[in-house]
Design a protein around this motif. Structure first.
Motif, PDB file in Angstrom:
ATOM      1  N   LEU A   1       0.833  -1.201   0.000  1.00 24.30           N
ATOM      2  CA  LEU A   1       0.000   0.000   0.000  1.00 24.30           C
ATOM      3  C   LEU A   1       0.873   1.258   0.000  1.00 24.30           C
ATOM      4  O   LEU A   1       0.574   2.235  -0.693  1.00 24.30           O
ATOM      5  N   SER A   2       1.965   1.227   0.751  1.00 24.35           N
ATOM      6  CA  SER A   2       2.867   2.387   0.761  1.00 24.35           C
ATOM      7  C   SER A   2       3.485   2.592  -0.614  1.00 24.35           C
ATOM      8  O   SER A   2       3.677   3.730  -1.063  1.00 24.35           O
ATOM      9  N   GLU A   3       3.761   1.490  -1.318  1.00 27.42           N
ATOM     10  CA  GLU A   3       4.330   1.584  -2.666  1.00 27.42           C
ATOM     11  C   GLU A   3       3.324   2.180  -3.648  1.00 27.42           C
ATOM     12  O   GLU A   3       3.702   2.913  -4.572  1.00 27.42           O
ATOM     13  N   ILE A   4       2.034   1.862  -3.454  1.00 28.17           N
ATOM     14  CA  ILE A   4       0.994   2.452  -4.304  1.00 28.17           C
ATOM     15  C   ILE A   4       1.010   3.971  -4.171  1.00 28.17           C
ATOM     16  O   ILE A   4       0.948   4.704  -5.160  1.00 28.17           O
ATOM     17  N   LEU A   5       1.108   4.453  -2.928  1.00 29.93           N
ATOM     18  CA  LEU A   5       1.137   5.903  -2.703  1.00 29.93           C
ATOM     19  C   LEU A   5       2.373   6.553  -3.323  1.00 29.93           C
ATOM     20  O   LEU A   5       2.309   7.663  -3.851  1.00 29.93           O
ATOM     21  N   ILE A   6       3.496   5.852  -3.251  1.00 30.76           N
ATOM     22  CA  ILE A   6       4.743   6.397  -3.798  1.00 30.76           C
ATOM     23  C   ILE A   6       4.706   6.414  -5.330  1.00 30.76           C
ATOM     24  O   ILE A   6       5.086   7.402  -5.968  1.00 30.76           O
TER      25      ILE A   6
END
Length: 236
Positions: free
Chosen positions: A197-202
């Protein structure tokens, strides 16, 4: 990241959408490696039987509409549908409820899903803060989030060590470790979901907010049952 994910975002921004429909949200999760329930999108009632046979009951039926944010409030979500006959009855009642409570709502279809087994409910999400940038949130599900604000935060991107720290920080952590004789939940898969999920935001700067609630955590694996995504048209 799959091309389909980029196309969903591009097409939605071109259509001036502020948020994505649930099938679009789940396509993005799946394209980024997060597990979702098997599903089909149904546009017409006559498609129900053919498409429902592709899935294994019990089913969950949800209305898909850009105009309906809180589907449960108007009878737009029904769970534990045991067979196709019951599904047809549920569809008829759902359409009637929506027509009565939100007569001007535009209906884009109905999402039919395989009902996920019970697991430990948690919430993971993130937003693009104007001061700090992408921020990731984790919390225990249900009333713990609403009443106790049992959540932890980290700046994205984050690694496995930080994801596990987030999980262990919340008061509801014992629910994941085998509370009252239940089997321990899959912390490894949960931490991987938080990282993804953090990678999606990045990687997708056109996403302003994302929330998976609930994310069900099992003895092995996880499943994203409900998700909402708000877009960032100005890419701020």
């Amino acid at each position: 990241m799959k091309q389909d994910v980029k196309k969903i975002i591009k097409d939605s921004l071109s259509a001036n959408k502020q948020s994505l429909l649930e099938p679009e949200c789940k396509a993005i999760l799946s394209g980024c490696g997060l597990p979702i329930p098997r599903s089909v999108l149904i546009k017409k009632k006559k498609e129900f039987e053919t498409k429902a046979k592709k899935l294994t009951p019990p089913y969950v039926l949800k209305v898909v509409s850009q105009d309906i944010l809180h589907k449960s409030d108007i009878g737009g979500v029904v769970t534990d549908i045991k067979n196709i006959k019951e599904l047809n009855n549920v569809w008829t009642k759902m359409v009637k409820n929506i027509s009565h409570k939100m007569p001007t709502a535009r209906i884009d279809g109905f999402l039919l899903e395989e009902m996920s087994p019970k697991g430990v409910e948690v919430i993971i999400g993130g937003l693009r803060d104007t001061q700090f940038g992408p921020v990731v949130m984790f919390g225990t599900g249900g009333i713990s989030v609403e009443l106790m604000k049992d959540v932890s935060y980290r700046l994205a991107p984050l690694d496995k060590k930080e994801a596990i720290e987030m999980i262990r920080e919340v008061k509801g952590y014992p629910l994941l470790t085998g509370f009252r004789g239940s089997k321990p939940a899959d912390i490894e898969s949960l931490s991987e979901a938080i990282i993804k999920l953090s990678e999606i935001l990045i990687k997708i700067k056109d996403i302003k907010e994302i929330e998976i609630n609930p994310l069900l955590v099992y003895e092995k694996g996880v499943a994203a049952v409900d998700v909402r995504i708000i877009l960032n048209p100005d890419n701020e």
